[in-house]
Enzyme design. Structure first.
Site, short mmCIF file in Angstrom:
data_model
loop_
_atom_site.label_atom_id
_atom_site.label_comp_id
_atom_site.label_asym_id
_atom_site.label_seq_id
_atom_site.Cartn_x
_atom_site.Cartn_y
_atom_site.Cartn_z
N CYS A 48 14.21 12.89 -16.52
CA CYS A 48 13.09 12.20 -17.32
C CYS A 48 13.39 10.51 -17.28
O CYS A 48 12.82 9.68 -17.61
CB CYS A 48 13.06 12.62 -18.64
SG CYS A 48 12.18 14.10 -18.66
N HIS A 69 -3.98 5.66 -16.63
CA HIS A 69 -3.39 4.92 -15.50
C HIS A 69 -2.70 3.63 -15.82
O HIS A 69 -2.92 2.87 -14.68
CB HIS A 69 -4.87 4.88 -14.44
CG HIS A 69 -5.27 6.00 -13.70
ND1 HIS A 69 -5.98 6.86 -14.37
CD2 HIS A 69 -4.74 6.60 -12.60
CE1 HIS A 69 -6.07 8.12 -13.63
NE2 HIS A 69 -5.66 7.80 -12.62
N GLU A 99 2.48 16.40 -23.56
CA GLU A 99 2.88 15.69 -22.22
C GLU A 99 2.90 16.66 -21.00
O GLU A 99 2.70 16.06 -19.87
CB GLU A 99 4.49 15.51 -22.40
CG GLU A 99 5.27 14.72 -21.50
CD GLU A 99 6.58 14.16 -21.74
OE1 GLU A 99 6.53 12.94 -22.45
OE2 GLU A 99 7.57 14.95 -21.75
#
Length: 147
Positions: free
Chosen positions: A22, A72, A136
């Site tokens: 991550c 985005h 997530e």
């Protein structure tokens, strides 16, 4: 009565101090669930008669204030200087800077804070944001809940 609307968006982020993958630049297909509480409107002739709030209006407000801004985009912590500098070097890149690391927990808390005032009493039926769940991944999410 509680009602929930779900929306999805794509965004990138990184968790700079994390000890696993991550810490690298990566992205997710996020889902956001907005749960509102309020009285059912009981007013003949009102387009919202029988509803707490029109689901399409929940969507429109969430898109306008959070989803379209984050979709985005790269969601970055303002203190992550190497990434912030890199993103600034890309002409026209869609970047959203946060004053905290963009973990699922912090993003859920931020979205809750943004949307709380947007929905509050907007229909005159004691409407308020009760919970915001941010996925997530399909198996991992964070919830911000009204205390």
């Amino acid at each position: 009565m509680l009602i929930t609307r779900r929306l999805e968006f794509d965004a990138g982020h990184r968790i700079p101090d994390h000890q696993s993958q991550c810490r690298h630049l990566h992205g997710h297909r996020y889902a956001i669930e907005i749960t509102l509480g309020g009285d059912i409107i009981r007013q003949a002739g009102d387009p919202a008669n029988g509803m707490v709030m029109d689901f399409s209006e929940i969507k429109d407000l969430a898109r306008r204030h959070v989803v379209d801004l984050w979709d985005h985009a790269f969601l970055a912590w303002a203190g992550d200087q190497p990434v912030v500098d890199f993103l600034r070097s890309l002409p026209g890149h869609k970047t959203v800077l946060f004053d905290c690391v963009p973990t699922a927990e912090n993003l859920a808390q931020t979205a809750f804070a943004i949307l709380d005032g947007v929905y509050r009493d907007s229909y005159g039926n004691h409407l308020r944001l009760e919970r915001l769940r941010l996925y997530e991944t399909p198996n991992c999410w964070a919830e911000a809940i009204r205390p």
